[in-house]
Scaffold this active site. Structure first.
Site, PDB file in Angstrom:
ATOM      1  N   GLY A  15     -10.339   1.275   7.854  1.00 21.60           N
ATOM      2  CA  GLY A  15     -11.585   0.765   8.388  1.00 21.60           C
ATOM      3  C   GLY A  15     -12.777   1.394   8.171  1.00 21.60           C
ATOM      4  O   GLY A  15     -12.790   2.677   7.974  1.00 21.60           O
ATOM      5  N   ASP A 107      -5.572   8.279   6.429  1.00 23.75           N
ATOM      6  CA  ASP A 107      -4.272   8.753   5.904  1.00 23.75           C
ATOM      7  C   ASP A 107      -3.639   7.698   4.863  1.00 23.75           C
ATOM      8  O   ASP A 107      -3.200   7.980   3.962  1.00 23.75           O
ATOM      9  CB  ASP A 107      -3.160   8.587   7.034  1.00 23.75           C
ATOM     10  CG  ASP A 107      -3.359   9.932   8.000  1.00 23.75           C
ATOM     11  OD1 ASP A 107      -4.384  10.712   7.798  1.00 23.75           O
ATOM     12  OD2 ASP A 107      -2.551  10.089   8.910  1.00 23.75           O
ATOM     13  N   THR A 129     -13.052   8.026   9.411  1.00 21.62           N
ATOM     14  CA  THR A 129     -12.432   7.280  10.449  1.00 21.62           C
ATOM     15  C   THR A 129     -12.831   7.590  11.857  1.00 21.62           C
ATOM     16  O   THR A 129     -13.114   8.899  12.008  1.00 21.62           O
ATOM     17  CB  THR A 129     -10.581   7.183  10.510  1.00 21.62           C
ATOM     18  OG1 THR A 129     -10.060   6.782  11.713  1.00 21.62           O
ATOM     19  CG2 THR A 129     -10.208   8.683  10.470  1.00 21.62           C
ATOM     20  N   ASP A 133      -7.899  11.159  13.808  1.00 19.16           N
ATOM     21  CA  ASP A 133      -6.575  11.384  13.647  1.00 19.16           C
ATOM     22  C   ASP A 133      -6.028  11.892  12.547  1.00 19.16           C
ATOM     23  O   ASP A 133      -4.935  11.668  12.141  1.00 19.16           O
ATOM     24  CB  ASP A 133      -5.694  10.032  14.146  1.00 19.16           C
ATOM     25  CG  ASP A 133      -6.164   9.032  12.986  1.00 19.16           C
ATOM     26  OD1 ASP A 133      -7.005   8.946  12.262  1.00 19.16           O
ATOM     27  OD2 ASP A 133      -5.319   7.799  13.024  1.00 19.16           O
ATOM     28  N   ARG A 175      -6.463   3.649  17.593  1.00 17.76           N
ATOM     29  CA  ARG A 175      -5.270   3.318  16.987  1.00 17.76           C
ATOM     30  C   ARG A 175      -4.177   3.921  17.807  1.00 17.76           C
ATOM     31  O   ARG A 175      -4.172   3.851  19.040  1.00 17.76           O
ATOM     32  CB  ARG A 175      -5.094   3.758  15.502  1.00 17.76           C
ATOM     33  CG  ARG A 175      -4.125   2.870  14.816  1.00 17.76           C
ATOM     34  CD  ARG A 175      -3.792   3.511  13.370  1.00 17.76           C
ATOM     35  NE  ARG A 175      -4.848   3.098  12.390  1.00 17.76           N
ATOM     36  CZ  ARG A 175      -5.034   1.635  11.807  1.00 17.76           C
ATOM     37  NH1 ARG A 175      -3.984   1.166  11.597  1.00 17.76           N
ATOM     38  NH2 ARG A 175      -6.308   1.706  10.868  1.00 17.76           N
TER      39      ARG A 175
HETATM   40  P1  ADP Z   1      -6.748   4.326   6.649  1.00 13.53           P
HETATM   41  O1  ADP Z   1      -6.988   4.682   5.306  1.00 13.53           O
HETATM   42  O2  ADP Z   1      -7.833   4.253   7.367  1.00 13.53           O
HETATM   43  O3  ADP Z   1      -5.515   5.104   7.104  1.00 13.53           O
HETATM   44  P2  ADP Z   1      -4.826   1.915   5.911  1.00 13.53           P
HETATM   45  O4  ADP Z   1      -3.647   2.759   6.486  1.00 13.53           O
HETATM   46  O5  ADP Z   1      -4.867   0.756   6.206  1.00 13.53           O
HETATM   47  O6  ADP Z   1      -6.292   2.824   6.354  1.00 13.53           O
HETATM   48  O7  ADP Z   1      -4.781   2.360   4.181  1.00 13.53           O
HETATM   49  C1  ADP Z   1      -6.089   1.746   3.442  1.00 13.53           C
HETATM   50  C2  ADP Z   1      -5.217   1.255   2.223  1.00 13.53           C
HETATM   51  O8  ADP Z   1      -4.734   2.502   1.530  1.00 13.53           O
HETATM   52  C3  ADP Z   1      -4.261   0.112   2.377  1.00 13.53           C
HETATM   53  O9  ADP Z   1      -4.683  -0.943   2.520  1.00 13.53           O
HETATM   54  C4  ADP Z   1      -3.745   0.615   0.986  1.00 13.53           C
HETATM   55  O10 ADP Z   1      -4.679  -0.231  -0.146  1.00 13.53           O
HETATM   56  C5  ADP Z   1      -3.647   1.846   0.804  1.00 13.53           C
HETATM   57  N1  ADP Z   1      -2.443   2.442   1.299  1.00 13.53           N
HETATM   58  C6  ADP Z   1      -1.866   2.919   2.299  1.00 13.53           C
HETATM   59  N2  ADP Z   1      -0.789   3.266   2.267  1.00 13.53           N
HETATM   60  C7  ADP Z   1      -0.510   3.381   0.823  1.00 13.53           C
HETATM   61  C8  ADP Z   1       0.506   3.756   0.475  1.00 13.53           C
HETATM   62  N3  ADP Z   1       1.846   4.376   0.676  1.00 13.53           N
HETATM   63  N4  ADP Z   1       0.570   4.071  -1.251  1.00 13.53           N
HETATM   64  C9  ADP Z   1      -0.532   3.448  -2.021  1.00 13.53           C
HETATM   65  N5  ADP Z   1      -1.602   2.908  -1.249  1.00 13.53           N
HETATM   66  C10 ADP Z   1      -1.598   2.992   0.220  1.00 13.53           C
HETATM   67  O1  F6P Z   2      -8.874   3.267  12.273  1.00 15.86           O
HETATM   68  C1  F6P Z   2     -10.151   2.624  12.817  1.00 15.86           C
HETATM   69  C2  F6P Z   2      -9.926   1.545  13.892  1.00 15.86           C
HETATM   70  O2  F6P Z   2     -10.831   0.821  14.156  1.00 15.86           O
HETATM   71  C3  F6P Z   2      -8.819   1.829  14.941  1.00 15.86           C
HETATM   72  O3  F6P Z   2      -9.271   2.440  16.011  1.00 15.86           O
HETATM   73  C4  F6P Z   2      -8.412   0.438  15.250  1.00 15.86           C
HETATM   74  O4  F6P Z   2      -6.944   0.471  15.809  1.00 15.86           O
HETATM   75  C5  F6P Z   2      -8.149  -0.209  13.724  1.00 15.86           C
HETATM   76  O5  F6P Z   2      -9.244   0.621  13.151  1.00 15.86           O
HETATM   77  C6  F6P Z   2      -8.628  -1.774  13.862  1.00 15.86           C
HETATM   78  O6  F6P Z   2      -8.471  -2.171  12.428  1.00 15.86           O
HETATM   79  P1  F6P Z   2      -8.888  -3.551  12.096  1.00 15.86           P
HETATM   80  O7  F6P Z   2     -10.218  -3.608  11.550  1.00 15.86           O
HETATM   81  O8  F6P Z   2      -7.891  -3.940  10.939  1.00 15.86           O
HETATM   82  O9  F6P Z   2      -8.836  -4.532  13.115  1.00 15.86           O
END
Ligand code: ADP
Ligand code: F6P
Length: 323
Positions: A15, A107, A129, A133, A175
């Site tokens: 995000g 994360d 973010t 978190d 989230r």
């Molecule tokens: P955030 O970084 O905000 O936690 P996401 O969990 O959606 O958001 O992760 C962002 C991107 O990071 C995912 O769309 C993917 O491309 C990559 N990613 C997430 N988890 C993994 C993983 N276990 N291994 C490799 N890449 C990952």
């Molecule tokens: O991680 C940021 C955030 O805005 C969360 O607060 C929310 O749950 C999520 O992203 C929404 O994600 P998306 O843009 O995929 O709807």
């Protein structure tokens, strides 16, 4: 000039968050100041796999510190979760001469950075973010702007709620984490704050609180509900039926993720961005940058991902007593 690294890349992932542009600018300019070439990778890991890579010059990041969103764009990329996708990413980095990468995200994004590091591309994560978190840091880019935006919106809902003597349930993002809800709950003087980390799903307690407050002469009743609990609209219907008091739900949604970053977001994004560039250019890898006691720190990604943090109990108690 750094002996270790000649060219680095930057990407934003997951995000978006206000302040990401300040971080991009800081990484780019700090690395450039050390004589390191900088490439911008568009749309997160998806853009890496699609080779959406541009050479960044100082002017690319001019006039961006005050802008919300991310000038590089962001995405969620399922392919990058596979080993095949990660190996493809490494090959593309090598083709473009990218020896080190700064990943601004949460994360999930660090998991991707960890995979790249394991496969030979140095990586540094920066916490970007609105959810706050990430356990290894007291601060994440975007949180301050998001809570200020939400706080102002909640003040407005409160005005109309008082005029109509209504109860209002206002749902904020986060989230599975309740930090945005807790901060707004305290800053807006909410009567009830529902946090995923604390909520016992006993609506009767909320109903009793509303009825008691009405008897004491309160004209409004603001409930801040965290996205991790959700269901604000059906909750409003049940509360109205049980109390006889008109109850409305407002879901603030994506407005919390946009807008010009606050001073604090620009400041810490700039400091952490510069620090990330420094440690990457010094040859460090597989680290996440954070802020502790106002200063930059960095942790091994695995260690950072295994850390946990709790809602501060005293703050939660204060919120209940002050409302
Ligand atoms: P955030 O970084 O905000 O936690 P996401 O969990 O959606 O958001 O992760 C962002 C991107 O990071 C995912 O769309 C993917 O491309 C990559 N990613 C997430 N988890 C993994 C993983 N276990 N291994 C490799 N890449 C990952
Ligand atoms: O991680 C940021 C955030 O805005 C969360 O607060 C929310 O749950 C999520 O992203 C929404 O994600 P998306 O843009 O995929 O709807």
């Amino acid at each position: 000039m750094s002996d270790e690294i000649k060219t680095i890349g930057i990407l934003t992932s997951g995000g978006d968050a206000p302040g990401m542009n300040a971080a991009i600018r800081a990484v780019a300019r700090k690395a450039m100041a050390a004589g390191v070439k900088v490439k911008g990778i568009k749309k997160g890991y998806q853009g890496l796999l699609n080779e959406e890579i541009i050479d960044l010059e100082r002017w690319h990041v001019s006039d961006t510190i005050q802008r919300g969103g991310t000038i590089l764009g962001t995405a969620r990329c399922m392919e990058f979760k596979t080993e095949e996708g990660q190996k493809k990413g490494v090959a593309i980095c090598k083709e473009h001469g990218i020896e080190g990468l700064v990943v601004i995200g949460g994360d999930g994004s660090y998991r991707g950075a960890q995979a790249l590091s394991r496969l030979g591309i140095n990586t540094i994560g920066i916490p970007g973010t609105i959810d706050l978190d990430i356990a290894c840091t007291e601060y994440t880019i975007g949180f301050d702007t998001a809570v200020n935006t939400a706080m102002q919106a909640i003040d407005k809902v409160r005005d109309t709620s008082s005029s109509h003597e209504r109860c209002s349930i206002i749902e904020v993002m986060g989230r599975n984490a309740g930090y945005i809800a807790l901060w707004c709950g305290i800053a807006n003087g909410a009567e009830d704050i529902l946090l995923p980390e604390k909520y016992d799903f006993n609506e009767q307690n909320i109903i009793n609180n509303i009825i008691n407050n009405r008897k004491r002469g309160k004209t409004h009743h603001i409930i801040i509900n965290a996205e991790g609990i959700g269901h604000s609209t059906s909750m409003a219907r049940r509360i109205e039926a049980a109390t006889g008091i008109e109850t409305r739900a407002t879901i603030l949604g994506y407005m919390q993720r946009g807008g010009s970053p606050t001073c604090k977001d620009r400041y810490y994004a700039s400091i952490m961005g510069a620090y990330a560039a420094d440690i990457l250019c010094a040859g460090k890898s597989n680290r996440v940058v954070g802020i502790r006691h106002g200063e930059c720190v960095d942790f091994d990604i695995e260690e950072a991902l295994n850390m946990t943090k709790e809602i501060p109990e005293y703050h939660y108690e204060v919120a209940r007593i002050l409302s």
